[in-house]
Structures are given as C-alpha cells and as structure tokens.
Write an enzyme that holds these catalytic residues in place. Structure first.
Site, PDB file in Angstrom:
ATOM      1  N   HIS A  84     -21.441 -13.631 -13.050  1.00  0.00           N
ATOM      2  CA  HIS A  84     -20.472 -14.276 -12.405  1.00  0.00           C
ATOM      3  C   HIS A  84     -20.781 -15.414 -11.610  1.00  0.00           C
ATOM      4  CE1 HIS A  84     -17.755 -11.519 -14.569  1.00  0.00           C
ATOM      5  NE2 HIS A  84     -18.151 -10.462 -14.185  1.00  0.00           N
ATOM      6  N   HIS A 109     -22.635 -16.415  -2.051  1.00  0.00           N
ATOM      7  CA  HIS A 109     -22.707 -16.552  -3.468  1.00  0.00           C
ATOM      8  C   HIS A 109     -22.069 -18.145  -3.720  1.00  0.00           C
ATOM      9  CE1 HIS A 109     -18.960 -14.380  -2.786  1.00  0.00           C
ATOM     10  NE2 HIS A 109     -18.304 -15.441  -3.530  1.00  0.00           N
ATOM     11  N   HIS A 111     -20.013 -20.970  -6.257  1.00  0.00           N
ATOM     12  CA  HIS A 111     -18.995 -21.431  -7.179  1.00  0.00           C
ATOM     13  C   HIS A 111     -19.216 -22.887  -7.662  1.00  0.00           C
ATOM     14  CE1 HIS A 111     -16.445 -17.732  -6.808  1.00  0.00           C
ATOM     15  NE2 HIS A 111     -16.854 -17.627  -5.638  1.00  0.00           N
ATOM     16  N   HIS A 128     -19.823 -19.487  -0.635  1.00  0.00           N
ATOM     17  CA  HIS A 128     -18.997 -18.381   0.284  1.00  0.00           C
ATOM     18  C   HIS A 128     -19.829 -17.510   0.849  1.00  0.00           C
ATOM     19  CE1 HIS A 128     -15.351 -18.762  -2.685  1.00  0.00           C
ATOM     20  NE2 HIS A 128     -15.308 -20.008  -1.946  1.00  0.00           N
ATOM     21  N   THR A 195     -11.378 -13.883  -4.108  1.00  0.00           N
ATOM     22  CA  THR A 195     -11.095 -14.614  -5.127  1.00  0.00           C
ATOM     23  C   THR A 195     -11.491 -14.188  -6.667  1.00  0.00           C
ATOM     24  OG1 THR A 195     -13.248 -16.216  -5.107  1.00  0.00           O
ATOM     25  CG2 THR A 195     -11.577 -16.915  -3.636  1.00  0.00           C
ATOM     26  N   THR A 196     -11.935 -12.805  -6.461  1.00  0.00           N
ATOM     27  CA  THR A 196     -12.370 -12.297  -7.836  1.00  0.00           C
ATOM     28  C   THR A 196     -11.478 -10.868  -7.791  1.00  0.00           C
ATOM     29  OG1 THR A 196     -14.278 -11.144  -6.862  1.00  0.00           O
ATOM     30  CG2 THR A 196     -14.414 -13.285  -7.776  1.00  0.00           C
TER      31      THR A 196
END
Length: 244
Positions: A84, A109, A111, A128, A195-196
């Site tokens: 992910h 992590h 995005h 993030h 956000t997940t």
C-alpha cells in the site's frame, strides 16, 4: 493510556499493512476507498465519519500559529513496501511540542500523488510523519514534494527499498530527516482521521505550507515502487476550520 488511544496508536503503527484485521482493502476495484466502509463493521467510519482526511486546504483562519520546532534523532529501524505504501519504522526519530505535549515520531510513509490538496493543487508526492504523545493520541505532519533537485534522504530510502513487497529490510545508514522537511516550518492545522481503514478520527493534522524537492527520477521511482496511485479521495470538511 486510554483504551481508545491505545487502539488508535496500534492502528497507526501498523498503518497500511495488509494483515490489518485480516481484511484486504485497496485503492482500486471492489475494495477501493468508496467501499472501505462496507468491508467491515469496524470500518464504517470510512463512509460515515464527519471528520475524515484528506481534505482540500483553502480559506484558512489566521491563528498566528508559531512554526513547528522539530528535534531530530536519526534512529530509523527498517523499511518495507507493504503493498500500500513505502513505510519506514523509527525509534524516537524526531519530536516536537504542541499543545504543551511532546509528540514523538513512530513511522512515516508516502503517497503518490498527494492526498491532501492546497488551494485545489495536488502534488506528485506526500510524506506522512505519524507522531504519538504520551496518551497514545496521534498527530500527522504532512510534507508535500515537488519536482526539483535531487533529495539525498530520498536517495537513501530508494536505494534501501527491498526488491519484493512485504519484505522488511533493516536500515543500516543514518537517515537525515532534515532533507524531508522544508526550511519554513509554518503549517496548516485541522482535525481529521487516518486516511486508510479503519479511518479512525481524532487525529491532529499539520500540513506544512512549504514543499521539499525531489528529482523527477526520484518521483518516478516512487511511482514505480507503489505500482498504482495510493491517494484516498478528498473528503468534505463538514464545517471544520483550518487554522494557520
């Protein structure tokens, strides 16, 4: 530590791992963001929550917020492409004071493209940095990345990335996080969520106003490593105020 805070922290520290609750979710197809709330009763907040992230940052209220004062301690532990995102686990890697509390980095992590927007603008990459306070509450510092000069910290991360997904690799070199933060530490602040899945709310978001640079080649490498876009669509503010 409160049970709710402990649970929220545990979810953040395993953020985006495919083993979360044993339920598969994705950014595409039948398990894409618009269906997350249907995949588990525990994930209904993804569809029904009123303070969800990410958001489009616009018309902020001037709160004269002071710049973030960060202390860096380069103790990154490991890196993984978990299917992910590309995620780096750390040990007390940086910290800052906010609301008279100390917040310590636990992991960060990526995005691509960015999840949050600023005045309607999307960015090629968003980092993030997930922080925790003594009560197990969470604050995420978000940094936008734009095309420009080569970023030495991203070079080290990309060169350390394991060849296979879900393969955890130790980081042997010290990671200089200063290259991943802009010189100007002013930010936008709002209340939001993970956000997940499970999209838990009560997360403090601090989105840096200034961006950092990465070379076009580095941005391309991240896009290839992630295989597909991993940005959740924008969520409505529902009356929330954004302060700067």
């Amino acid at each position: 530590m409160k049970k709710t805070s402990t649970a929220l922290l545990a979810l953040a520290l395993t953020w985006m791992t495919p083993a979360l609750a044993g339920i598969q979710w994705s950014y595409e197809g039948k398990a894409s963001p618009e269906h997350w709330g249907e995949l588990s009763e525990r994930w209904q907040t993804c569809n029904k929550g009123m303070y969800q992230s990410p958001v489009n940052i616009q018309h902020p209220i001037n709160g004269n917020l002071p710049p973030l004062q960060l202390s860096f301690h380069p103790h990154a532990k490991s890196i993984v492409n978990n299917g992910h995102t590309v995620q780096i686990e750390v040990e007390d890697d940086d910290d800052f004071l906010l609301d008279d509390q100390r917040w310590t980095l636990r992991q960060f992590h990526f995005h691509a493209p960015s999840e949050n927007h600023i005045n309607g603008q999307s960015f090629p990459l968003e980092i993030h940095f997930v922080h925790e306070n003594a009560n197990g509450e969470l604050a995420v510092v978000a940094v936008m990345v734009v095309a420009g000069d080569d970023n030495p910290a991203l070079d080290m991360i990309l060169s350390s990335l394991p060849p296979k997904q879900h393969q955890v690799q130790a980081l042997q070199q010290k990671l200089q996080l200063t290259h991943l933060y802009p010189e100007d530490r002013h930010y936008y602040r709002f209340s939001g969520s993970l956000t997940t899945p499970p999209c838990s709310e009560g997360v403090i978001w601090l989105v840096m106003k200034q961006q950092v640079e990465a070379s076009p080649a580095q941005l391309t490498q991240f896009t290839k490593a992630l295989i597909h876009a991993n940005n959740r669509p924008l969520q409505p503010l529902n009356g929330r105020q954004i302060v700067n």
